[in-house]
Design a protein around this motif. Structure first.
Motif, PDB file in Angstrom:
ATOM      1  N   GLN A  50      10.719   0.332   5.670  1.00  0.00           N
ATOM      2  CA  GLN A  50      10.827   0.009   7.103  1.00  0.00           C
ATOM      3  C   GLN A  50      10.720  -1.494   7.300  1.00  0.00           C
ATOM      4  N   ASP A  62       7.821   1.865   2.490  1.00  0.00           N
ATOM      5  CA  ASP A  62       8.838   2.869   2.826  1.00  0.00           C
ATOM      6  C   ASP A  62      10.162   2.268   3.281  1.00  0.00           C
ATOM      7  N   ASP A  70      -2.992   4.503  -2.660  1.00  0.00           N
ATOM      8  CA  ASP A  70      -4.134   4.876  -1.826  1.00  0.00           C
ATOM      9  C   ASP A  70      -4.428   6.373  -1.972  1.00  0.00           C
ATOM     10  N   PRO A 120       0.852  -1.195   0.000  1.00  0.00           N
ATOM     11  CA  PRO A 120       0.000   0.000   0.000  1.00  0.00           C
ATOM     12  C   PRO A 120       0.887   1.244   0.000  1.00  0.00           C
ATOM     13  N   THR A 122       6.197   9.923   7.880  1.00  0.00           N
ATOM     14  CA  THR A 122       5.114   8.964   8.157  1.00  0.00           C
ATOM     15  C   THR A 122       3.787   9.432   7.561  1.00  0.00           C
ATOM     16  N   LYS A 123       3.025   8.496   7.020  1.00  0.00           N
ATOM     17  CA  LYS A 123       1.702   8.804   6.482  1.00  0.00           C
ATOM     18  C   LYS A 123       0.624   8.395   7.474  1.00  0.00           C
ATOM     19  N   LYS A 181       6.103   7.378  19.494  1.00  0.00           N
ATOM     20  CA  LYS A 181       5.580   6.291  18.650  1.00  0.00           C
ATOM     21  C   LYS A 181       5.972   4.929  19.231  1.00  0.00           C
ATOM     22  N   GLU A 208       4.356   8.173  -1.630  1.00  0.00           N
ATOM     23  CA  GLU A 208       5.665   7.559  -1.368  1.00  0.00           C
ATOM     24  C   GLU A 208       6.643   7.787  -2.518  1.00  0.00           C
TER      25      GLU A 208
HETATM   26  N1  UDP Z   1      -0.314   4.175   3.841  1.00  0.00           N
HETATM   27  C1  UDP Z   1      -1.425   4.103   3.012  1.00  0.00           C
HETATM   28  N2  UDP Z   1      -2.488   4.922   3.276  1.00  0.00           N
HETATM   29  C2  UDP Z   1      -2.519   5.786   4.319  1.00  0.00           C
HETATM   30  C3  UDP Z   1      -1.384   5.820   5.184  1.00  0.00           C
HETATM   31  C4  UDP Z   1      -0.313   5.004   4.934  1.00  0.00           C
HETATM   32  O1  UDP Z   1      -1.440   3.324   2.056  1.00  0.00           O
HETATM   33  O2  UDP Z   1      -3.509   6.499   4.467  1.00  0.00           O
HETATM   34  C5  UDP Z   1       0.843   3.310   3.571  1.00  0.00           C
HETATM   35  C6  UDP Z   1       2.183   4.018   3.499  1.00  0.00           C
HETATM   36  O3  UDP Z   1       2.447   4.512   2.199  1.00  0.00           O
HETATM   37  C7  UDP Z   1       3.153   2.903   3.898  1.00  0.00           C
HETATM   38  C8  UDP Z   1       2.331   2.096   4.899  1.00  0.00           C
HETATM   39  O4  UDP Z   1       0.968   2.416   4.648  1.00  0.00           O
HETATM   40  O5  UDP Z   1       3.482   2.065   2.823  1.00  0.00           O
HETATM   41  C9  UDP Z   1       2.674   2.426   6.345  1.00  0.00           C
HETATM   42  O6  UDP Z   1       2.579   3.841   6.546  1.00  0.00           O
HETATM   43  P1  UDP Z   1       3.720   4.664   7.283  1.00  0.00           P
HETATM   44  O7  UDP Z   1       5.043   4.115   6.912  1.00  0.00           O
HETATM   45  O8  UDP Z   1       3.515   6.117   6.988  1.00  0.00           O
HETATM   46  O9  UDP Z   1       3.380   4.366   8.807  1.00  0.00           O
HETATM   47  P2  UDP Z   1       4.425   4.185  10.016  1.00  0.00           P
HETATM   48  O10 UDP Z   1       5.438   3.195   9.561  1.00  0.00           O
HETATM   49  O11 UDP Z   1       5.004   5.537  10.245  1.00  0.00           O
HETATM   50  O12 UDP Z   1       3.579   3.698  11.132  1.00  0.00           O
END
Ligand code: UDP
Ligand code: MG
Length: 338
Positions: A123, A121, A67, A36, A230-231, A157, A40
């Motif tokens: 991670q 991303d 998304d 997803p 972060t998203k 976080k 990005e």
């Molecule tokens: N993502 C998405 N829709 C959203 C928010 C996040 O598809 O509304 C995706 C984002 O692109 C990433 C994954 O979900 O691939 C995790 O998001 P993020 O890395 O921002 O979250 P974190 O790792 O900071 O919790």
């Protein structure tokens, strides 16, 4: 209260001591990788490169779900799809529906014998997929990836995530793996089940563990984001946390008033028995109100289960036909029915 997940084998990443179903995977097999993506474009090209390198000897397809990005994510996905042959595909949402919806869409799009769900991303390191596939080939239908350490994330976080995973483990009706996000590999059987649930509140990892299919976990170092920010805004995190509690542990929170009410009434009874009318009266009044709220909670629970619409049971395996019984009366009946 005992926390089921802390005593459950999956929480420690050990193997569950039951017969492993599904050993003997289809060969040649195909693994789908679902990512997803929401805005990005700063990292996606690198993610794609690292995926290609990490997956070179695994037959795979890559499914990007955009998304509702407002940056250059979609043109990038189009370019990756054009230059990759058949291996890369993309779907694009009309707007931002959220990570869980994008993950569900990716699971529905994927055609592989196993599907890996991961963040776009970096991670979730692509190099871990090979280890997950090994476990799957050994027969595990669910392989989750547990975060041993988390790099590049704020103390807020890390600490809220730590506490939330433990709260969820205590509240949840089914065991949930600790310190595990959505990075996991699912066998086709599990994908078909989870994508067929009618859940409107989406919390995929909860729905996956609810199936009860054997799960093992491997641990990995969660890296810092490969680029961008972060998203998952605080609002989105709170919405996800709410969905996690609501979908997996409706019974316990809704029953809190019942327990409180019953305890208060018992307290009121005891106070009366000892001739203490003063504390007995308010305790009895509170107990009655709380019990009444508990009764409402029970009906809400019934309604919630009805609208959640998950199946009453899942059959994981059936016995093979017993050749020795061929020709017997029950075998003949079964054949007629088939
Ligand atoms: N993502 C998405 N829709 C959203 C928010 C996040 O598809 O509304 C995706 C984002 O692109 C990433 C994954 O979900 O691939 C995790 O998001 P993020 O890395 O921002 O979250 P974190 O790792 O900071 O919790
Ligand atoms: Mg991330």
């Amino acid at each position: 209260m005992a926390c089921p997940a802390t005593s459950h084998p999956i929480a420690g990443g050990d193997l569950i001591a039951i017969d492993q179903p599904g050993a003997g995977r289809p060969r040649p097999f195909l693994i789908s990788i679902v990512l997803p993506c929401y805005n990005e474009d700063q990292v996606l090209a690198r993610t794609s490169e690292r995926l290609t390198r990490a997956l070179h000897d695994l037959p795979h397809e890559i499914v990007y779900v955009d998304d509702g990005s407002t940056d250059g994510t979609w043109p990038l996905i189009q370019k990756l799809a054009e230059t990759s042959g058949q291996v890369v595909r993309g779907v694009r949402f009309s707007r931002n529906f959220g990570h869980q919806a994008a993950a569900l869409a990716g699971l529905r799009e994927a055609v592989g014998d196993a599907v890996v769900l991961m963040d776009a991303d970096l991670q979730d390191p692509p190099e871990v997929i090979g280890r997950m596939a090994e476990q799957w080939l050994q027969g595990w239908p669910i392989v989750s990836a547990r975060r041993a350490t988390r790099h590049g994330e704020t103390a807020f976080k890390k600490s809220t995530a730590y506490l939330y995973y433990r709260l969820l483990a205590c509240l949840n009706d089914q065991p949930v793996a600790l310190d595990t996000g959505d990075f996991r590999l699912l066998d086709r059987k599990v994908v078909d089940l989870v994508t067929s649930f009618g859940d409107k509140e989406l919390f995929l990892r909860g729905a996956i563990s609810w199936t009860g299919f054997p799960e093992t976990s491997i641990s990995f170092e969660r890296e810092a984001r490969g680029g961008g920010t972060t998203k998952y805004t605080l609002r989105k995190m709170l919405a996800l946390s709410r969905a996690g509690v609501l979908t997996g542990s409706a019974a316990l929170p809704l029953r809190v008033p019942t327990y409180l009410g019953a305890a208060s009434l018992v307290g009121a009874g005891a106070a009366l028995a000892f001739g203490r009318i003063r504390p007995a009266a308010p305790l009895a009044a509170f107990g009655a109100q709380s019990l009444a709220a508990g009764v409402l909670g029970e009906y809400m629970l019934g309604v919630f289960r009805q609208v959640q619409d998950r199946p009453h049971y899942l059959v994981m395996e059936r016995t093979e036909p017993d050749h020795a019984s061929a020709g017997t009366e029950p075998a003949a009946r079964l054949k007629e029915l088939a």
